[in-house]
Design a protein around this motif. Structure first.
Motif, mmCIF file in Angstrom:
data_model
loop_
_atom_site.group_PDB
_atom_site.id
_atom_site.type_symbol
_atom_site.label_atom_id
_atom_site.label_comp_id
_atom_site.label_asym_id
_atom_site.label_seq_id
_atom_site.Cartn_x
_atom_site.Cartn_y
_atom_site.Cartn_z
ATOM 1 N N ALA A 146 -67.984 61.002 44.686
ATOM 2 C CA ALA A 146 -69.183 61.314 46.248
ATOM 3 C C ALA A 146 -70.176 60.176 46.360
ATOM 4 C CB ALA A 146 -70.365 62.280 45.978
ATOM 5 N N ASN A 147 -70.295 59.199 45.492
ATOM 6 C CA ASN A 147 -70.556 58.158 45.767
ATOM 7 C C ASN A 147 -69.879 56.475 45.283
ATOM 8 O OD1 ASN A 147 -73.104 58.945 45.831
ATOM 9 N ND2 ASN A 147 -73.198 59.148 43.809
ATOM 10 N N THR A 148 -68.248 57.013 46.138
ATOM 11 C CA THR A 148 -66.748 55.897 44.999
ATOM 12 C C THR A 148 -66.650 55.674 46.550
ATOM 13 O OG1 THR A 148 -67.002 55.817 42.825
ATOM 14 C CG2 THR A 148 -65.013 54.872 44.010
ATOM 15 N N GLU A 149 -66.892 53.934 47.389
ATOM 16 C CA GLU A 149 -65.463 52.742 48.280
ATOM 17 C C GLU A 149 -64.522 53.163 47.068
ATOM 18 O OE1 GLU A 149 -68.799 54.479 51.419
ATOM 19 O OE2 GLU A 149 -69.012 52.564 50.552
ATOM 20 N N ILE A 150 -63.518 52.762 48.324
ATOM 21 C CA ILE A 150 -62.388 51.504 47.471
ATOM 22 C C ILE A 150 -61.762 50.854 48.241
ATOM 23 C CG2 ILE A 150 -60.128 51.993 46.051
ATOM 24 C CD1 ILE A 150 -61.312 54.494 45.055
ATOM 25 N N LEU A 151 -62.356 49.593 49.021
ATOM 26 C CA LEU A 151 -61.451 48.475 49.845
ATOM 27 C C LEU A 151 -60.323 47.991 49.159
ATOM 28 C CD1 LEU A 151 -64.775 47.215 51.130
ATOM 29 C CD2 LEU A 151 -62.571 48.741 52.489
ATOM 30 N N LEU A 152 -58.881 47.689 49.892
ATOM 31 C CA LEU A 152 -58.395 46.454 49.670
ATOM 32 C C LEU A 152 -58.941 46.203 50.697
ATOM 33 C CD1 LEU A 152 -55.072 48.889 49.969
ATOM 34 C CD2 LEU A 152 -57.013 48.777 48.511
ATOM 35 N N ASN B 132 -57.576 55.691 40.777
ATOM 36 C CA ASN B 132 -58.612 56.912 39.480
ATOM 37 C C ASN B 132 -59.564 56.529 40.490
ATOM 38 O OD1 ASN B 132 -60.413 58.711 38.503
ATOM 39 N ND2 ASN B 132 -58.904 58.592 36.676
ATOM 40 N N GLY B 133 -60.255 57.072 40.941
ATOM 41 C CA GLY B 133 -62.255 56.794 41.668
ATOM 42 C C GLY B 133 -62.529 57.338 41.231
ATOM 43 N N SER B 134 -62.602 58.752 39.981
ATOM 44 C CA SER B 134 -63.702 59.687 40.005
ATOM 45 C C SER B 134 -64.567 59.073 40.065
ATOM 46 C CB SER B 134 -62.891 60.523 38.522
ATOM 47 O OG SER B 134 -61.945 60.060 37.726
ATOM 48 N N ALA B 135 -64.851 57.928 38.989
ATOM 49 C CA ALA B 135 -66.087 57.297 38.467
ATOM 50 C C ALA B 135 -66.926 56.941 39.370
ATOM 51 C CB ALA B 135 -66.442 57.069 36.949
ATOM 52 N N ALA B 136 -68.443 56.883 39.387
ATOM 53 C CA ALA B 136 -69.763 56.569 40.710
ATOM 54 C C ALA B 136 -68.973 55.116 40.771
ATOM 55 C CB ALA B 136 -70.742 57.115 40.604
ATOM 56 N N GLY B 137 -68.914 54.837 41.515
ATOM 57 C CA GLY B 137 -69.451 52.999 42.022
ATOM 58 C C GLY B 137 -68.496 52.067 42.887
ATOM 59 N N ASN B 138 -68.605 51.670 43.548
ATOM 60 C CA ASN B 138 -67.716 51.384 44.788
ATOM 61 C C ASN B 138 -66.749 50.078 44.335
ATOM 62 O OD1 ASN B 138 -68.454 52.052 46.750
ATOM 63 N ND2 ASN B 138 -70.117 50.835 47.884
ATOM 64 N N THR C 117 -61.077 52.874 38.387
ATOM 65 C CA THR C 117 -62.342 52.628 38.811
ATOM 66 C C THR C 117 -63.819 52.091 37.974
ATOM 67 O OG1 THR C 117 -63.530 53.720 40.104
ATOM 68 C CG2 THR C 117 -61.610 52.645 40.876
ATOM 69 N N SER C 118 -64.148 50.763 38.419
ATOM 70 C CA SER C 118 -65.910 51.193 38.060
ATOM 71 C C SER C 118 -66.899 50.054 38.526
ATOM 72 C CB SER C 118 -66.022 49.326 36.599
ATOM 73 O OG SER C 118 -65.381 48.797 37.539
ATOM 74 N N SER C 119 -68.052 50.711 38.728
ATOM 75 C CA SER C 119 -69.367 50.623 39.792
ATOM 76 C C SER C 119 -69.279 48.637 39.352
ATOM 77 C CB SER C 119 -70.585 50.498 38.779
ATOM 78 O OG SER C 119 -71.113 50.355 39.260
ATOM 79 N N GLY C 120 -69.331 48.295 40.918
ATOM 80 C CA GLY C 120 -68.933 47.472 41.434
ATOM 81 C C GLY C 120 -67.895 46.417 40.929
ATOM 82 N N GLY C 121 -67.063 46.839 40.278
ATOM 83 C CA GLY C 121 -65.409 46.899 39.729
ATOM 84 C C GLY C 121 -64.797 45.963 41.159
ATOM 85 N N SER C 122 -63.748 45.252 40.783
ATOM 86 C CA SER C 122 -62.724 45.190 41.277
ATOM 87 C C SER C 122 -61.469 44.507 40.387
ATOM 88 C CB SER C 122 -62.694 43.707 41.562
ATOM 89 O OG SER C 122 -63.024 42.135 41.303
ATOM 90 N N GLU D 219 -59.093 45.209 60.739
ATOM 91 C CA GLU D 219 -60.264 44.675 59.682
ATOM 92 C C GLU D 219 -59.390 43.423 58.785
ATOM 93 O OE1 GLU D 219 -63.364 44.487 60.776
ATOM 94 O OE2 GLU D 219 -62.542 45.754 61.960
ATOM 95 N N GLN D 220 -60.422 43.208 58.377
ATOM 96 C CA GLN D 220 -59.932 42.062 56.759
ATOM 97 C C GLN D 220 -59.562 43.184 56.297
ATOM 98 O OE1 GLN D 220 -61.525 38.653 55.725
ATOM 99 N NE2 GLN D 220 -61.919 39.141 53.773
ATOM 100 N N LYS D 221 -61.050 44.373 56.152
ATOM 101 C CA LYS D 221 -60.589 45.101 54.927
ATOM 102 C C LYS D 221 -59.976 46.441 55.500
ATOM 103 C CE LYS D 221 -63.822 41.850 52.726
ATOM 104 N NZ LYS D 221 -65.708 42.784 52.030
ATOM 105 N N LEU D 222 -59.583 47.277 54.449
ATOM 106 C CA LEU D 222 -59.380 48.946 54.352
ATOM 107 C C LEU D 222 -59.333 49.842 53.881
ATOM 108 C CD1 LEU D 222 -58.132 51.416 56.390
ATOM 109 C CD2 LEU D 222 -55.988 50.998 56.031
ATOM 110 N N GLY D 223 -60.427 50.880 53.346
ATOM 111 C CA GLY D 223 -60.331 51.453 52.373
ATOM 112 C C GLY D 223 -60.280 53.387 52.739
ATOM 113 N N PHE D 224 -60.739 53.889 51.576
ATOM 114 C CA PHE D 224 -61.233 55.210 51.398
ATOM 115 C C PHE D 224 -62.419 55.144 51.314
ATOM 116 C CE2 PHE D 224 -56.982 54.451 49.255
ATOM 117 C CZ PHE D 224 -56.009 55.069 49.426
ATOM 118 N N GLY D 225 -63.085 56.682 51.937
ATOM 119 C CA GLY D 225 -64.633 56.942 52.242
ATOM 120 C C GLY D 225 -65.179 57.112 50.833
ATOM 121 N N ASP D 226 -66.466 57.681 50.467
ATOM 122 C CA ASP D 226 -66.557 58.077 49.328
ATOM 123 C C ASP D 226 -65.781 59.685 49.724
ATOM 124 O OD1 ASP D 226 -68.494 56.717 48.838
ATOM 125 O OD2 ASP D 226 -70.301 57.109 50.481
#
Length: 142
Positions: free
Chosen positions: A68-74, A36-42, A16-21, A102-109
Motif C-alpha cells: 500500500a506504500n510502494t510505488e515503482i517507477l521506470l 516483487n513490490g510487496s515490501a513498503a517503500g518506493n 524492491t526495497s525502500s528508497g531502492g533502485s 513523460e520521462q518516467k512511468l510507473g505503478f501506483g501504490d
C-alpha cells in the motif's frame, strides 16, 4: 502428430526495497522483468536511454501485489522519453485510457499482481505497447 513448441523467454527478478533502485541494461532487453513490490517503500528501475539502441524492449510485470506504500517507477533518462496510452482497469471493464508523454512511468501504490508495462524504443523514445494496472499509473513518486 504435430508438436507445438514455445519460446523460452529469459527473465529477471527484482525485489524492491525502500528508497531502492535497480538499473536495467541493454543485455536485459527482451527479458520479462518480474518485480516483487510487496515490501513498503518506493523503488526506481532505470532503463537504458532509448537512444542506446533501436528495438530495446522491456516487459515489466508485478509478480506480487505491491504494498500500500510502494510505488515503482521506470525512468527512461530522457525528457518525454516514454510515450503512449495507459489503461486503468475496473472490476469488469476499462475504467479509463490516458495519453502519457513523460520521462518516467510507473505503478501506483497497491497495484495488483499482473499489472504490466511493456515498452519498445524506436531509437529516440520508448513507445508504450501496453500499460495496464488496476490503479492509475504514475510519472513521479507521490
Amino acid at each position: 502428430g504435430t508438436t507445438l513448441t514455445g519460446m523460452n523467454r529469459k527473465v529477471k527478478s527484482i525485489t524492491t526495497s525502500s528508497g531502492g533502485s535497480d538499473t536495467l541494461t541493454v543485455a536485459d532487453s527482451g527479458k520479462i522483468i518480474f518485480v516483487n513490490g510487496s515490501a513498503a517503500g518506493n523503488h526506481t528501475i532505470t532503463l537504458p536511454a532509448p537512444t542506446a539502441a533501436e528495438g530495446l524492449e522491456y516487459i515489466v510485470v508485478l509478480s506480487a501485489d505491491s504494498h500500500a506504500n510502494t510505488e515503482i517507477l521506470l525512468d527512461s533518462q530522457t525528457a518525454d522519453g516514454i510515450k503512449g496510452m495507459l489503461k486503468k482497469l475496473a472490476a469488469s471493464a476499462i475504467a479509463n485510457v490516458v495519453a502519457h508523454a513523460e520521462q518516467k512511468l510507473g505503478f501506483g501504490d497497491a497495484s495488483k499482481l499482473g499489472s504490466t508495462i511493456h515498452v519498445v524504443s524506436d531509437g529516440s523514445v520508448y513507445h508504450v505497447i501496453e500499460a495496464v494496472s488496476d490503479v492509475v499509473h504514475i510519472s513521479a513518486f507521490s
